[in-house]
Design a protein around this motif. Structure first.
Motif, short mmCIF file in Angstrom:
data_model
loop_
_atom_site.label_atom_id
_atom_site.label_comp_id
_atom_site.label_asym_id
_atom_site.label_seq_id
_atom_site.Cartn_x
_atom_site.Cartn_y
_atom_site.Cartn_z
N SER A 185 -130.13 -8.45 40.46
CA SER A 185 -130.50 -9.82 40.90
C SER A 185 -131.16 -9.97 42.28
O SER A 185 -131.86 -11.16 42.51
CB SER A 185 -129.11 -10.40 41.06
OG SER A 185 -128.36 -10.21 42.35
N ILE A 234 -131.19 -20.95 35.45
CA ILE A 234 -130.18 -20.35 34.85
C ILE A 234 -129.37 -19.40 35.61
O ILE A 234 -128.31 -19.05 35.54
CB ILE A 234 -130.40 -20.14 33.16
CG1 ILE A 234 -129.03 -19.82 32.66
CG2 ILE A 234 -131.43 -18.75 33.23
CD1 ILE A 234 -129.03 -19.76 31.21
N ALA A 235 -130.20 -18.33 35.87
CA ALA A 235 -129.78 -17.21 36.83
C ALA A 235 -129.33 -17.72 38.07
O ALA A 235 -128.40 -16.75 38.78
CB ALA A 235 -130.78 -16.13 36.49
N LYS A 288 -125.95 -19.01 37.18
CA LYS A 288 -124.96 -18.28 36.73
C LYS A 288 -124.81 -16.75 37.41
O LYS A 288 -123.43 -16.37 37.38
CB LYS A 288 -125.17 -17.66 34.90
CG LYS A 288 -125.47 -19.10 34.32
CD LYS A 288 -124.11 -19.76 33.90
CE LYS A 288 -124.16 -20.88 33.04
NZ LYS A 288 -123.13 -21.39 32.52
N VAL A 289 -125.82 -16.24 37.85
CA VAL A 289 -125.57 -15.10 38.82
C VAL A 289 -125.28 -15.05 40.18
O VAL A 289 -124.54 -14.93 40.71
CB VAL A 289 -127.05 -14.29 38.33
CG1 VAL A 289 -126.97 -12.97 39.16
CG2 VAL A 289 -127.26 -13.93 36.99
N MET A 328 -134.90 -16.16 42.54
CA MET A 328 -133.73 -15.42 43.11
C MET A 328 -133.67 -14.90 44.42
O MET A 328 -132.86 -14.10 44.69
CB MET A 328 -133.35 -14.22 42.04
CG MET A 328 -133.48 -14.63 40.62
SD MET A 328 -131.96 -15.73 40.28
CE MET A 328 -130.70 -14.26 40.07
N ALA A 339 -132.69 -7.95 34.14
CA ALA A 339 -133.50 -8.06 35.22
C ALA A 339 -133.17 -9.22 36.20
O ALA A 339 -133.37 -9.10 37.60
CB ALA A 339 -135.07 -7.96 34.95
N LEU A 340 -132.66 -10.30 35.80
CA LEU A 340 -132.09 -11.41 36.59
C LEU A 340 -130.73 -11.25 37.01
O LEU A 340 -130.27 -12.12 37.91
CB LEU A 340 -132.51 -12.89 35.62
CG LEU A 340 -133.68 -13.30 35.45
CD1 LEU A 340 -133.99 -14.34 34.30
CD2 LEU A 340 -134.39 -14.03 36.72
N GLY A 341 -130.23 -9.97 36.77
CA GLY A 341 -128.72 -9.97 37.19
C GLY A 341 -127.72 -10.24 36.46
O GLY A 341 -126.64 -10.36 36.85
N MET A 342 -128.18 -10.72 35.13
CA MET A 342 -127.02 -11.17 34.35
C MET A 342 -126.05 -9.78 33.88
O MET A 342 -126.71 -8.80 33.70
CB MET A 342 -127.72 -11.66 33.12
CG MET A 342 -128.34 -13.25 33.43
SD MET A 342 -128.64 -13.88 31.67
CE MET A 342 -129.53 -15.38 32.50
N GLN A 394 -122.91 -12.30 30.08
CA GLN A 394 -124.02 -13.50 30.36
C GLN A 394 -125.27 -13.41 29.44
O GLN A 394 -125.64 -14.23 29.13
CB GLN A 394 -124.36 -13.44 31.79
CG GLN A 394 -123.21 -13.97 32.66
CD GLN A 394 -123.49 -13.64 34.24
OE1 GLN A 394 -124.19 -12.86 34.53
NE2 GLN A 394 -122.91 -14.56 34.91
N LEU A 441 -125.67 -16.40 27.06
CA LEU A 441 -126.87 -17.49 27.59
C LEU A 441 -128.32 -17.08 26.86
O LEU A 441 -129.04 -17.92 26.93
CB LEU A 441 -126.97 -17.20 29.07
CG LEU A 441 -125.72 -17.44 29.83
CD1 LEU A 441 -125.79 -17.30 31.28
CD2 LEU A 441 -125.03 -18.90 29.61
#
Ligand code: ATP
Ligand code: MG
Lengths: 245, 221
Positions: free
Chosen positions: A80, A103-104, A107-108, A156, B129-132, B136, B140
């Protein structure tokens, strides 16, 4: 300068086939490093090892002090913090541009929806696409999608950015709009590791150039040294071929 | 042939149809949920989990549905008795529902698995890569796209299930077909009522299939 990404003696195999052989290099904070080399030389594999999208069997990669290969490392958390941009954009086609950007974050990172959407919108404006916020990715051109993808990664607040051939799936007239965004990012001091064959970009923006061939890092030097007089024959051939275009 | 007696029997037949539809909807929802879990297990890198899911699918695809229905009718009360120690009365409806859910899950599993596999590795990588987390990324990014693609197949499978619900006659449930049959027998008009029931099954299935085809065309654009 302190190190952001440190790659030490990394080797990787796909079954019997060795993709990476004893790769060692590093990227300092604020540095822009371009990775180039012929197709199949392992550039994508190396860059994907940095945020653990690909596992590696030997060596160590440390990102901002965290060992990527350590099984105890919280990989989602590490990822992230590392932005990544792909050759084929990889926006989420079932979501709008606004949702793609939010979204990230929600959620993240646990941000609120309003905050996330405001941040996404600000970044969209920065890459010149605010008017497209409500659309789906399929309604945008390749260059526009890639700029959204960069904005999505930036949302991010990454500590560094990885690019894997961000312009090679684009029509020629769209390449510059993406390179411009990347150039601006580099000038703001973002740490960047870019796999690209855009040698003009490398010349203008990069600090260092890494040349890979058959899984080896063959050259790793200041860009002037690379473009001035590459030591290896492979790099010379590669350069003469690519600069002919 | 005397079809005039069907009209006064319609309220009764509707009761049967309501049971059929109730069973159908619950079995479809439960079956897809269970099938999705099985598909995720099947795609797991853990050989134990994927082996379990593979075995499950193979077993349920190799036995007749009728047998599963009867078997669950006998087994579910016994199983519950064994787990809770009490005698819990389980109606034919509940046991049929469990049987359909578990049987159909095997088929839905294969559809969902193909759907998940049709989503490119790049999408998975982008989500990670977005940290999911894995969960998730699935919830998602992957599953919403996979379900979109697989919707026509899932619906087609559900239309087959609509017809298969008639097998509940074996454990005495009064679904649409059973109630048509019993009405027909009572009135001495078995042929008329069976023909009517057949026409209804045909119409519902046919029009549902047409709608699925239209949906398929729209999704393909
Ligand atoms: N999943 C895989 N399984 C087996 N071999 C693979 C796999 N992924 C990549 N390879 C092989 O590893 C080598 C390096 O691939 P990689 O994608 O890193 O090359 P690249 O330098 O990025 O090339 P390109 O310029 O074409 O993107 C190639 O020979 C490729 O065929
Ligand atoms: Mg590549």
């Amino acid at each position: 300068m302190s190190e952001m990404i440190s790659i030490q003696n990394v080797s990787k195999w796909y079954g019997e086939f060795q993709v990476l052989t004893d790769c060692t290099t590093s990227v300092a904070k604020g540095e822009v490093v371009v990775v180039c080399g012929p197709s199949g030389s392992g550039k994508s594999t190396l860059i994907k090892c940095v945020n653990a999208l690909e596992p590696f069997q030997k060596g160590e990669i440390i990102v901002n002090g965290t060992s990527v290969g350590n099984p105890k490392t919280n990989l989602p958390k590490l990822r992230s913090q590392v932005g990544m941009v792909f050759q084929h954009f990889e926006l989420f086609p079932h979501l709008t541009i606004t949702e793609n950007l939010a979204i990230a974050q929600i959620k993240v990172l646990g941000r609120g929806r309003d905050e996330a959407e405001a941040k996404g919108l600000a970044l969209l404006e920065r890459v010149g696409l605010k008017a497209h916020a409500h659309k789906h990715p399929g309604q945008l051109s390749g260059g526009q999608q890639q700029r959204v993808a960069i904005a999505r990664a930036l949302a991010m607040d990454p500590i560094c950015m990885l690019f894997d051939e961000p312009t090679s799936a684009l029509d020629p007239e769209m390449i510059n709009e993406v390179l411009d965004v990347m150039t601006e990012l580099a000038q703001e001091g973002m740490t960047m590791m870019c796999v690209t064959h855009e040698m003009g970009f490398a010349r203008r923006v990069a600090d260092r150039v890494i040349f890979m061939d058959r899984g080896h890092i063959v050259e790793d030097c200041h860009k002037d040294a690379f473009f001035g007089s590459p030591r290896s024959e492979r790099a010379q051939q590669f350069l003469s071929k690519i600069l002919q275009h | 042939m005397d079809f005039s007696q069907i009209v006064p029997a319609l309220p009764d037949l509707w009761e049967g149809m309501k049971l059929t539809l109730e069973l159908l909807v619950m079995a479809v929802v439960g079956g897809i949920a269970l099938g999705t879990v099985l598909a995720l297990l099947r795609l797991s890198s853990n050989p134990l989990l994927s082996g379990f899911a593979k075995g499950y699918v193979n077993i349920f695809r190799s036995v007749p549905l009728l047998l599963v229905i009867i078997w669950f009718y006998l087994a579910v009360p016994m199983l519950l008795n064994w787990i809770t120690g009490d005698f819990v009365p389980v109606g034919a409806f509940a046991s049929c529902l469990v049987a359909f859910m578990m049987f159909e899950a095997a088929y839905y599993c294969e559809i969902v698995r193909a759907g998940i596999q049709s989503i490119s590795r790049g999408q998975v990588n982008a989500a990670y890569a977005l940290g999911m987390t894995y969960g998730q990324a699935m919830r998602l990014v992957i599953l919403p796209q996979a379900f979109r693609k697989m919707m026509p197949l899932l619906l087609q499978q559900s239309i087959i299930l609509f017809q298969d619900t008639s097998l509940v006659y074996a454990v005495g449930l009064m679904d649409f077909l059973s109630s048509a049959r019993s009405r027909g027998d009572i009135l001495g008009l078995p042929h008329e009522f069976l023909l009517f029931a057949g026409a209804v099954y045909f119409m519902v299935s046919f029009f549902a299939s047409q709608m699925v085809k239209r949906l398929q065309k729209r999704l393909a654009v």
